[in-house]
Design a protein around this motif. Structure first.
Motif, PDB file in Angstrom:
ATOM      1  N   ARG A   1       4.825   6.390   4.564  1.00 44.28           N
ATOM      2  CA  ARG A   1       4.125   5.153   4.898  1.00 44.28           C
ATOM      3  C   ARG A   1       5.161   4.206   5.471  1.00 44.28           C
ATOM      4  NH1 ARG A   1      -0.592   2.251   1.327  1.00 44.28           N
ATOM      5  NH2 ARG A   1      -1.033   0.530   2.762  1.00 44.28           N
ATOM      6  N   ARG A   2       4.784   3.429   6.488  1.00 47.16           N
ATOM      7  CA  ARG A   2       5.780   2.556   7.116  1.00 47.16           C
ATOM      8  C   ARG A   2       6.333   1.518   6.151  1.00 47.16           C
ATOM      9  NH1 ARG A   2       2.731   0.640  12.459  1.00 47.16           N
ATOM     10  NH2 ARG A   2       1.036   0.554  10.935  1.00 47.16           N
ATOM     11  N   ASP A   3       5.521   1.111   5.181  1.00 50.21           N
ATOM     12  CA  ASP A   3       5.988   0.223   4.126  1.00 50.21           C
ATOM     13  C   ASP A   3       6.701   1.075   3.079  1.00 50.21           C
ATOM     14  OD1 ASP A   3       6.130  -1.294   1.699  1.00 50.21           O
ATOM     15  OD2 ASP A   3       4.558  -2.624   2.456  1.00 50.21           O
ATOM     16  N   ALA A   4       8.029   1.011   3.070  1.00 52.03           N
ATOM     17  CA  ALA A   4       8.823   1.890   2.206  1.00 52.03           C
ATOM     18  C   ALA A   4       8.504   1.690   0.727  1.00 52.03           C
ATOM     19  CB  ALA A   4      10.315   1.654   2.465  1.00 52.03           C
ATOM     20  N   ASP A   5       8.286   0.453   0.317  1.00 49.87           N
ATOM     21  CA  ASP A   5       7.991   0.191  -1.091  1.00 49.87           C
ATOM     22  C   ASP A   5       6.687   0.865  -1.513  1.00 49.87           C
ATOM     23  OD1 ASP A   5      10.288  -1.296  -1.423  1.00 49.87           O
ATOM     24  OD2 ASP A   5       9.302  -3.220  -1.034  1.00 49.87           O
ATOM     25  N   ARG A   6       5.686   0.810  -0.637  1.00 48.51           N
ATOM     26  CA  ARG A   6       4.408   1.445  -0.961  1.00 48.51           C
ATOM     27  C   ARG A   6       4.513   2.964  -0.926  1.00 48.51           C
ATOM     28  NH1 ARG A   6      -0.516  -2.169   1.707  1.00 48.51           N
ATOM     29  NH2 ARG A   6      -0.044  -4.101   0.571  1.00 48.51           N
ATOM     30  N   ALA A   7       5.305   3.482  -0.016  1.00 46.69           N
ATOM     31  CA  ALA A   7       5.513   4.933   0.026  1.00 46.69           C
ATOM     32  C   ALA A   7       6.190   5.405  -1.260  1.00 46.69           C
ATOM     33  CB  ALA A   7       6.363   5.304   1.241  1.00 46.69           C
ATOM     34  N   ARG A   8       7.196   4.665  -1.685  1.00 47.17           N
ATOM     35  CA  ARG A   8       7.913   5.006  -2.917  1.00 47.17           C
ATOM     36  C   ARG A   8       6.976   4.929  -4.121  1.00 47.17           C
ATOM     37  NH1 ARG A   8      10.955   0.965  -2.957  1.00 47.17           N
ATOM     38  NH2 ARG A   8      12.711   1.829  -1.767  1.00 47.17           N
ATOM     39  N   ASP A   9       6.154   3.888  -4.163  1.00 49.19           N
ATOM     40  CA  ASP A   9       5.220   3.712  -5.272  1.00 49.19           C
ATOM     41  C   ASP A   9       4.193   4.845  -5.318  1.00 49.19           C
ATOM     42  OD1 ASP A   9       3.857   2.040  -7.398  1.00 49.19           O
ATOM     43  OD2 ASP A   9       2.274   2.095  -5.888  1.00 49.19           O
ATOM     44  N   TYR A  10       3.685   5.226  -4.152  1.00 51.87           N
ATOM     45  CA  TYR A  10       2.698   6.313  -4.099  1.00 51.87           C
ATOM     46  C   TYR A  10       3.315   7.608  -4.622  1.00 51.87           C
ATOM     47  CZ  TYR A  10      -0.920   9.458  -2.356  1.00 51.87           C
ATOM     48  OH  TYR A  10      -1.917  10.414  -2.271  1.00 51.87           O
ATOM     49  N   ALA A  11       4.514   7.912  -4.145  1.00 47.43           N
ATOM     50  CA  ALA A  11       5.181   9.142  -4.579  1.00 47.43           C
ATOM     51  C   ALA A  11       5.415   9.143  -6.089  1.00 47.43           C
ATOM     52  CB  ALA A  11       6.500   9.307  -3.835  1.00 47.43           C
ATOM     53  N   ARG A  12       5.789   8.001  -6.634  1.00 42.98           N
ATOM     54  CA  ARG A  12       6.043   7.908  -8.077  1.00 42.98           C
ATOM     55  C   ARG A  12       4.757   8.124  -8.862  1.00 42.98           C
ATOM     56  NH1 ARG A  12       4.852   4.184 -11.493  1.00 42.98           N
ATOM     57  NH2 ARG A  12       4.291   2.684  -9.847  1.00 42.98           N
TER      58      ARG A  12
END
Length: 327
Positions: free
Chosen positions: A36-47
């Motif tokens: 996801r272009r928003d790195a924080d949201r990508a990290r949160d989704y993966a977690r």
């Protein structure tokens, strides 16, 4: 049978329940990475979803050596570009609906994937859901005799005033991102399932209009169409109605079938004045049955019912119906 390793481009709302978890729960399938272009949201989704890796650049998914297939779950305006890039990288592609912004883009996507020897599948997941398969079963059994016509009605209230105030439109109502608005983004599901039940539409005529003026795309559409099989169809869609309601009625020589592909209310078989209901329970992740067919096809077992070619046909129907001037 090998495990198909998936990457997701665009881990937004549709991937939270409908699709994302299915890549981990389908047999012989695993989700390796999300982007996801928003790195924080990508990290949160993966977690939250237990995904090993996350990225903020789509190229990290497309070029990854440990990814066999890519699920593109972004807005429709980016589908064409991502599919072409995945195809050139040799990755099988599963793309959200609508397949692309135009029928021409869909054809280019199919042609490019074919030239690079990779399949392209589209997220018209109703084709594999127990609900629609029951409708098809009733038709195949001849329970209503020879099918003559199908009629569709779809009513929906306007979005809340706060959502469309001051010109700040949701992306589904912004022509830049979603072509013909709600009709383009949502009703494509209905035309695809009709294609699944009755075959290709060979002629269509639509009458789109904007009656309320709350946003630019049409808020009311009527249409008629003819299927190659001989079945005739018509529909009315109003996105400025006073209530939400939707149904399809298939009319045959010996009865009719009424079903609701969005609310999934019980299917009704009507014959000689008698009504038989079939309540069908959806799987928790509605895309999982279709994703399983994709995984199976990639493993040389069976064929996915939602291919780029069939999705392009749906794009042609939607585009043809919307080709009238918006008044």
């Amino acid at each position: 049978m090998k495990t198909i390793r998936w990457g997701i481009i665009g881990c937004g709302d549709v991937t939270e329940v409908k699709s994302g978890p299915a890549f981990q729960k389908a047999d012989n399938s695993t989700l390796v990475a999300v982007m996801r272009r928003d790195a924080d949201r990508a990290r949160d989704y993966a977690r939250r979803h237990g995904v090993p890796r996350w990225h903020a650049d789509a190229e990290d998914i497309i070029a990854a050596k440990d990814i066999d297939a890519v699920y593109i779950a972004t807005r429709p305006d980016s589908h064409h570009d991502y599919v072409l890039r995945c195809a050139k990288a040799g990755k099988a592609v599963y793309v959200e609906k609508p397949m692309a912004m135009t029928y021409g883009q869909c054809i280019e996507m199919v042609t490019t994937c074919r030239s690079h020897g990779v399949p392209v599948f589209v997220a018209y997941y109703r084709r594999a859901m127990p609900y629609l398969l029951k409708v098809k079963e009733l038709l195949d059994e001849g329970r209503i005799g020879r099918v003559c016509a199908v009629s569709t009605s779809f009513l929906e209230r306007l979005p809340p005033a706060a959502d469309i105030a001051g010109g700040a439109l949701p992306w589904r109502l912004d022509p830049v991102f979603c072509g013909g608005g709600i009709f383009f983004d949502t009703v494509c599901h209905n035309f695809d399932l009709l294609d699944f039940l009755f075959g290709p539409v060979i002629e269509a005529r639509g009458f789109p209009v904007n009656r309320v003026g709350a946003y630019t795309p049409p808020d009311t559409v009527t249409a008629s169409y003819a299927f190659e099989s001989g079945v005739r169809g018509s529909g009315t869609w109003c996105f400025a109605a006073e209530r939400n309601a939707e149904s399809n009625e298939i009319i045959g020589t010996e009865g009719s079938i009424v079903f609701h592909p969005f609310s999934f209310a019980p299917i009704r078989l009507i014959r000689a004045g008698q009504v038989t209901e079939f309540p069908i329970v959806n799987p928790p992740h509605v895309q999982q049955p279709l994703i399983q067919t994709i995984v199976d096809e990639l493993n040389g077992k069976g064929v996915c019912p939602s291919q780029g070619v069939s999705a392009a046909r749906t794009a042609w129907v939607v585009e043809t119906i919307l080709s009238g001037a918006y008044l």
